[in-house]
Design a protein around this motif. Structure first.
Motif, short mmCIF file in Angstrom:
data_model
loop_
_atom_site.label_atom_id
_atom_site.label_comp_id
_atom_site.label_asym_id
_atom_site.label_seq_id
_atom_site.Cartn_x
_atom_site.Cartn_y
_atom_site.Cartn_z
N PRO A 29 30.70 -25.94 -32.82
CA PRO A 29 30.61 -24.55 -32.47
C PRO A 29 31.59 -24.32 -31.23
O PRO A 29 31.98 -22.79 -31.35
CB PRO A 29 28.98 -24.55 -31.98
CG PRO A 29 28.39 -25.68 -32.56
CD PRO A 29 29.42 -26.78 -32.45
N LEU A 30 31.74 -24.88 -30.17
CA LEU A 30 32.59 -24.52 -29.27
C LEU A 30 33.70 -24.34 -29.80
O LEU A 30 34.79 -23.27 -29.37
CB LEU A 30 32.69 -25.62 -27.96
CG LEU A 30 31.37 -25.33 -27.15
CD1 LEU A 30 31.51 -26.39 -26.01
CD2 LEU A 30 31.08 -23.97 -26.48
N VAL A 40 34.78 -23.92 -32.99
CA VAL A 40 35.17 -22.74 -33.70
C VAL A 40 35.18 -21.29 -32.90
O VAL A 40 36.01 -20.65 -33.23
CB VAL A 40 34.04 -22.33 -34.72
CG1 VAL A 40 33.77 -21.33 -35.68
CG2 VAL A 40 33.87 -23.73 -35.51
N TYR A 41 34.32 -21.36 -31.93
CA TYR A 41 34.39 -20.04 -30.94
C TYR A 41 35.70 -20.19 -30.30
O TYR A 41 36.17 -19.09 -30.31
CB TYR A 41 33.30 -20.11 -29.82
CG TYR A 41 33.15 -19.07 -28.87
CD1 TYR A 41 32.94 -17.81 -29.28
CD2 TYR A 41 33.89 -19.38 -27.45
CE1 TYR A 41 32.92 -16.79 -28.32
CE2 TYR A 41 33.66 -18.56 -26.81
CZ TYR A 41 33.41 -17.09 -26.83
OH TYR A 41 33.44 -16.04 -25.96
N LEU A 42 36.12 -21.10 -29.74
CA LEU A 42 37.60 -21.10 -29.06
C LEU A 42 38.54 -20.84 -30.27
O LEU A 42 39.48 -19.82 -29.74
CB LEU A 42 37.82 -22.31 -28.67
CG LEU A 42 37.12 -22.66 -27.19
CD1 LEU A 42 37.42 -23.97 -26.76
CD2 LEU A 42 37.25 -21.66 -26.28
N PHE A 68 38.41 -18.63 -32.91
CA PHE A 68 38.13 -17.33 -33.09
C PHE A 68 38.92 -16.36 -31.72
O PHE A 68 38.97 -15.39 -31.84
CB PHE A 68 36.95 -16.74 -33.59
CG PHE A 68 36.61 -17.10 -34.93
CD1 PHE A 68 36.92 -16.21 -36.05
CD2 PHE A 68 36.23 -18.20 -35.62
CE1 PHE A 68 36.86 -16.50 -37.36
CE2 PHE A 68 35.92 -18.34 -36.84
CZ PHE A 68 36.32 -17.56 -37.81
N THR A 69 38.49 -16.96 -30.61
CA THR A 69 38.97 -16.23 -29.28
C THR A 69 40.31 -16.31 -29.11
O THR A 69 41.02 -15.49 -28.76
CB THR A 69 38.15 -16.79 -28.18
OG1 THR A 69 36.46 -16.86 -28.67
CG2 THR A 69 38.34 -16.21 -27.25
#
Length: 297
Positions: free
Chosen positions: A40-41, A43-45, A47-48
């Motif tokens: 999840p981290l 995927v978050y990075l 998109f960020t």
């Protein structure tokens, strides 16, 4: 001569015993696998960071290039927005608005937050409830009344109108946060200063204010970033180009028929870089300040 043999019981073994393998295995199974944290981290990075990379790509590569790597690197877009599109003026106007809003917000919120934290007066809780409810009112609803007020005061097309509007909209939340920080400071510290002969103001400046440093950094940075990024007030109250701020300057790069993506990306980098640098330096103070304000001592 007979020698007596004294039987001694063996001392209990006090050395720490390793837990049984079954216990270690059970404890290891209780912890989630690492991939459940890193996926999840990641995927978050993704998109960020991808939008930031895309912005840097358009800002640093040559015009007309479709390469996914900014090579050879060019700074022609930065020179264009800084010199030809007056981004130097927009930048320094935004600095003035951000710093002035931050200072005025801190000064007024300190006095109001101290009163909410240290004094008990009638209608104190309804007043705090009104401060909270004011956060649900969007600034766009008050643009026309504010425009009329500043026109009567002859403050249109001046940075002072934007500074006042930004300060007013930052005050409710800032006052609530600072009152939480002050409540975490024991009143006995101030009382000890009063016993030593300090006035209330001197005791606050000498005892309470140094302890509020993380909270002041958190509230001040929040006020600065909000005023730096705000678009509507500058667009509504400032008409001449030499008074505009960076968000309005970015809007001028978008034409009716075409968009200069390189110049727009370079302007976005110029707008984001100061905020990134500020947060990189005050990250520790920011986390400490918001943690202190979130927990009542």
């Amino acid at each position: 001569m007979t020698s007596a043999v004294i039987d001694r019981e063996p001392l209990p073994d006090t050395a720490p015993q390793d837990p049984p393998r079954a216990g270690r295995r059970r404890r290891r199974h209780d912890q989630p696998p690492r991939w459940q944290l890193f996926v999840p981290l990641g995927v978050y990075l993704l998109f960020t960071l991808v939008p930031f990379y895309w912005m840097l790509l358009f800002a640093l590569r040559e015009s007309g290039s479709d390469s996914l790597v900014p090579w050879p690197i060019t700074f022609e877009h930065f020179e264009k927005v800084w010199n030809e599109r007056s981004f130097d003026t927009y930048f320094f106007n935004s600095i003035q608005v951000g710093v002035a809003t931050m200072v005025m917000t801190l000064l007024v919120a300190l006095s109001g937050g101290y009163a909410l934290a240290r004094f008990r007066f009638r209608l104190r809780m309804p007043f705090m409830l009104a401060l909270l409810c004011s956060q649900f009112i969007p600034g766009a609803l008050l643009l026309v009344p504010l425009f009329e007020v500043f026109r009567e005061l002859q403050m249109l097309n001046s940075l002072g109108s934007v500074i006042i509007a930004e300060t007013v909209f930052q005050l409710p939340l800032s006052m609530i946060l600072i009152s939480g920080f002050i409540r975490n400071v024991p009143p006995s510290l101030e009382e000890a200063a009063w016993v030593d002969g300090c006035s209330r103001l001197r005791g606050f400046l000498a005892i309470v204010l140094p302890l509020l440093r993380p909270g002041l950094v958190a509230v001040g940075s929040f006020a600065f970033v909000h005023s730096w990024n705000h678009f509507l007030f500058a667009l509504m109250f400032l008409s001449s180009q030499d008074k505009q701020t960076i968000p309005v300057g970015l809007n001028t790069l978008i034409g009716s028929d075409s968009v200069d993506l390189g110049a727009l990306a370079a302007g976005g980098v110029v707008a984001a870089l100061p905020v990134v640098i500020v947060f990189a330096f005050i990250q520790r103070w920011l986390i400490t300040g918001f943690s202190a304000g979130a927990v009542k001592g």
